[in-house]
Design a protein around this motif. Structure first.
Motif, mmCIF file in Angstrom:
data_model
loop_
_atom_site.group_PDB
_atom_site.id
_atom_site.type_symbol
_atom_site.label_atom_id
_atom_site.label_comp_id
_atom_site.label_asym_id
_atom_site.label_seq_id
_atom_site.Cartn_x
_atom_site.Cartn_y
_atom_site.Cartn_z
ATOM 1 N N VAL A 186 0.901 -1.215 0.060
ATOM 2 C CA VAL A 186 0.195 -0.091 -0.042
ATOM 3 C C VAL A 186 0.906 1.134 0.122
ATOM 4 C CG1 VAL A 186 -0.193 0.158 2.386
ATOM 5 C CG2 VAL A 186 -2.267 1.161 1.122
ATOM 6 N N ALA A 187 0.282 2.242 -0.494
ATOM 7 C CA ALA A 187 1.007 3.452 -0.335
ATOM 8 C C ALA A 187 0.111 4.778 -0.572
ATOM 9 C CB ALA A 187 1.890 3.739 -2.028
ATOM 10 N N LEU A 188 0.664 5.709 0.064
ATOM 11 C CA LEU A 188 -0.227 7.148 0.160
ATOM 12 C C LEU A 188 0.515 8.253 -0.504
ATOM 13 C CD1 LEU A 188 -2.627 8.447 1.562
ATOM 14 C CD2 LEU A 188 -1.144 9.317 3.419
ATOM 15 N N LEU A 189 -0.345 8.646 -1.641
ATOM 16 C CA LEU A 189 0.340 9.446 -2.732
ATOM 17 C C LEU A 189 -0.525 10.832 -2.887
ATOM 18 C CD1 LEU A 189 0.821 6.867 -5.713
ATOM 19 C CD2 LEU A 189 2.139 7.551 -3.524
ATOM 20 N N ASP A 190 0.270 11.649 -3.167
ATOM 21 C CA ASP A 190 -0.805 12.950 -3.577
ATOM 22 C C ASP A 190 -1.054 13.086 -4.861
ATOM 23 O OD1 ASP A 190 1.168 13.623 -5.224
ATOM 24 O OD2 ASP A 190 2.066 15.217 -3.939
ATOM 25 N N GLY A 191 -1.895 13.824 -5.489
ATOM 26 C CA GLY A 191 -2.633 13.776 -6.737
ATOM 27 C C GLY A 191 -1.696 13.733 -7.880
ATOM 28 N N ASP A 192 -0.297 14.264 -7.558
ATOM 29 C CA ASP A 192 0.914 13.871 -8.770
ATOM 30 C C ASP A 192 1.609 12.716 -8.242
ATOM 31 O OD1 ASP A 192 0.430 16.331 -9.795
ATOM 32 O OD2 ASP A 192 1.343 17.312 -8.012
ATOM 33 N N ARG A 193 1.083 11.612 -7.703
ATOM 34 C CA ARG A 193 1.537 10.440 -7.475
ATOM 35 C C ARG A 193 3.114 10.336 -6.817
ATOM 36 N NH1 ARG A 193 -0.386 6.762 -12.333
ATOM 37 N NH2 ARG A 193 0.032 5.078 -10.894
#
Length: 749
Positions: A186-193
């Motif tokens: 799992v990863a937590l990313l912003d809108g720019d990945r």
């Protein structure tokens, strides 16, 4: 005496721990032989003492929790003196026929591991075993083996491989087996990945608690999540998603929390905690700790419990969990698409690297008289087959325009698809086409006939007409009744009552308040609501006040005054019939009454006026407006009489909840009166109720009670929705039965 028997087992027996179950059963009885998967199901050979073989065959009827055994066939072979029992490699040759299990909620054993700090899968959001986890959404083909799933890219570590090959382990041949060392991450990313700091799930919880909106990758697609008690967060989600009023579902971390949100009876508890884990519609507690924007003006709330380990880890309190899309678009399930479409809605993305093969929305359901009544049949239920009468060619049924599903049927099995959505844009139509191709490959069905709705402008109809195959056009309301018959395994003629918003009639007008005499072969339109104009066509569906004008509501009423700027013009347009096609729709009758009572002049989602009218009705009120059936054949009923009675009561000072209830009781009385009339002329004593209007539980309860009091048997929906989500099953049943009847030649059915 020593014997050797070849066994074939068909049904949902792949991906459900069936081979390990067979291995344990055989070795426990001291039998030799083997078991394996193939394109049709499971093949077995057992050799040993005759009594042990008999006990083995009996034991196959008590399979693992996720398995469904449909058929067991045997053949006696000459003993070969074999020793030992093995799980052998799969055979991918031959005609496809193996069934695929639906996705199943995390089991108790896996939850214990998830919460045990001493376990190597502690806090791992992809824990699963043979009794739970992803199935349909990760399967690309059959036989159901790891290379045919989206887990193919994750090589098992030595510890997982040891479990996978250990007959005593519950992960013995569990295809999605994985752990933090070798599985998805799992990863937590912003809108720019770009990766956001912190442990992903802990950081995601912190974002939710701070009022942020999160896109969460689930089993069948992305969801949008927000803290359900946070007014600002839920209002922001509603604004960004362009979803004005339609209620959001709420993910409760556990059953006690769900009980704090709404009243939970025995049937609702069973659905909430079932392996399917649908969204269950509950009567909302007035003091439920929810933001007003979760379900504005709604006395019900859709609640679901966690069905994946990720949900269990994420939800520490109630969360809004709604489909990851902009209103009217299909749910996003591919990562690239999700980031492109959801970045203007979500503040961050909690995602992972296990691909989703088939987008699948959450199922939505409710309880009627202790039994399930689906509103949307999708994740957790699909692709379990539904039975059809045997015979007939392989059929593709294309379904309706709204709440679309398709259905592939062959050999007495109907595979109704997951919820596709409203076929009103290219993205949804593409999802429809991709789904048809996937089901065809998965179940080995090559259609020889295509069934479709009669409406020439439905995209599902156009799809059918573009295929080079024989066509079967099926009238919309006949399909509704046929779906109800098929799911109840009832194949004799019935009195069918199909009440909905719109359906294309055989006379080219818009039907929707229909009494049919029908079976799977044909139907007669035996009665209906008297047609009225639909002023402005589809505009009248979005603006229910127009239906009040069409039903002759006087200008000296509140609804006319609220819409005075256009009232006279709409009345004139309706009177001339210009852009005002005639309709017998029961849904539009509900719209007219909702507008008269000030419930709703304009809607933001389909059926909103009727939903809110039901909620305003006083369930204690037993009075009803009189209904009158004329002497025609087909008979008609003037809905305008009911609207006039509503107006009269309103002018007399009656309260809206009382009037709304009297109207519901009157429509229920109309159903009963129509059935009694048709029993007198046909001798039929069974009534089937279908169409989206019968999602109204107040109406359904009053209608069923009234019919039963008159001695009728009543069929309602429990396996597919009464709305247009069930149309494809009805189309498939009609096409299959008609072809089988034609093939059988003349004579009694």
């Amino acid at each position: 005496m020593r014997i050797r028997t070849e066994v074939r087992v068909e049904g949902t027996v792949q991906g459900v721990g069936f081979r390990p179950f067979v291995h344990g059963l055989a070795t426990g009885l001291g039998l030799a032989g083997h078991v394996g998967n193939d394109a049709r199901g499971v093949f077995i050979e057992v050799e040993g003492d005759a009594g042990s073989v008999e006990r083995f065959l009996s034991g196959l009827r008590r399979p693992p929790p996720l398995a469904v055994v449909e058929r067991i066939s045997t053949r006696v072979l000459a003993p070969g003196g074999r020793t030992g029992f093995a799980i052998v490699g799969s055979d991918a040759t031959g005609r496809l026929g193996a069934l695929v299990s639906a996705d199943s909620a995390t089991c108790d054993d896996c939850l214990r591991e998830l919460r045990d700090p001493a376990d190597r899968r502690y806090g791992y959001p992809f824990v699963n075993c043979t009794d739970c986890g992803p199935r349909f959404t990760i399967v690309a083909g059959v036989p159901y083996d790891r290379p045919n799933t989206t887990m193919a890219g994750f090589a098992m570590c030595s510890a997982c491989a040891a479990e996978y090959h250990d007959p005593a382990d519950r992960r013995f041949h569990a295809q999605p087996v994985c752990c933090p060392a070798c599985g998805p991450r799992v990863a937590l990313l912003d809108g720019d990945r770009r990766t956001l700091p912190g442990e992903p799930i802990e950081a995601a919880r912190a974002l939710l608690e701070s009022g942020r909106i999160l896109a969460v990758k689930g089993l069948g697609g992305y969801h949008l999540a927000a803290t359900a008690a946070d007014e600002d967060a839920v209002a922001a989600l509603r604004s960004r998603k362009h979803r004005e009023d339609k209620p959001f579902a709420v993910l409760a971390p556990d059953l006690p929390t769900a009980r704090g949100l709404g009243a939970v009876n025995t049937g609702e508890e069973a659905l909430l905690t079932s392996r399917a884990r649908p969204i269950v519609l509950l009567r909302r507690h007035q003091d439920a700790p929810l933001a007003a924007a979760v379900a504005p003006g709604n006395r019900s709330i859709g609640v679901l419990l966690p069905y994946s380990p990720l949900h269990h880890l994420l939800a520490t309190g109630p969360l809004v969990l709604t489909s990851g899309n902009v209103s009217d678009e299909p749910i996003a399930y591919r990562d690239e698409d999700a980031f492109a479409r959801l970045r203007t809605i979500a503040d961050a993305f909690l995602t992972h690297d296990r691909p989703i093969h088939v987008r699948t929305d959450d199922s939505v359901t409710r309880v009627f008289r202790g039994r399930e009544m689906p509103v949307r049949r999708s994740r957790g239920h699909v692709p379990a087959p539904l039975p059809l009468p045997p015979g007939g060619p392989p059929v593709l049924a294309c379904g309706a325009e709204q709440k679309n599903t398709f259905c592939l049927a062959e050999d007495g099995r109907a595979f109704v698809s997951h919820h596709v959505g409203d076929l009103e844009n290219y993205e949804t139509l593409r999802a429809f086409g991709e789904g048809v191709e996937h089901f065809g490959r998965l179940f080995g069905i090559t259609p020889k006939v295509i069934a479709h709705d009669l409406h020439p402008e439905y995209l599902s109809t156009k799809y059918a007409l573009e295929r080079d195959l024989p066509l079967v056009g099926v009238q919309h309301h006949h399909a509704h009744i046929a779906a109800c018959l098929a799911e109840n395994a009832w194949y004799d003629p019935v009195i069918g009552v199909a009440f909905d918003g719109t359906g294309y009639g055989t006379d080219g007008t818009l039907w929707g308040g229909e009494f049919l005499v029908a079976d799977l072969i044909g139907f007669e339109r035996a009665g209906h609501l008297r047609p009225v104009p639909l002023p402005g066509g589809a505009t009248a569906i979005r603006e229910p006040w127009r239906m009040a004008a069409a039903y002759g509501v006087p200008a000296q009423t509140d609804v006319a005054r609220r819409n005075a700027a256009r009232w006279d013009d709409v009345v004139a347009v309706a009177g001339r019939g210009l852009g005002s096609p005639p309709t017998s729709s029961a849904g539009r009758l509900f719209d007219a009454v909702a507008a008269v009572l000030g419930v709703r002049d304009r809607v933001n989602y389909e059926g909103q006026a009727a939903v809110e009218l039901e909620q305003r009705a006083d369930p204690a009120e037993r009075g009803a407006y009189p209904v009158r059936l004329d002497d025609g054949s087909p008979f008609t009923v003037a809905g305008a009489d009911l609207v006039a009675a509503v107006v009269a009561d309103l002018r007399a000072g009656e309260e809206v909840p009382v009037i709304a209830a009297r109207f519901h009781n009157a429509v229920a009385g109309l159903v009963v009166a129509g059935a009694v009339r048709l029993r007198a002329t046909t001798g039929l004593t069974t009534v089937a109720l279908s169409g989206g209007v019968f999602q109204n539980l107040l109406l359904l309860e009053r209608a069923v009670t009234g019919l039963e009091a008159e001695g009728f048997g009543v069929l309602v929906h429990h396996r597919v929705p009464p709305n247009d989500g069930g149309i494809s099953l009805g189309q498939a049943a009609i096409a299959s039965a008609g072809a089988a009847t034609r093939a059988a030649g003349p004579g009694p059915r």
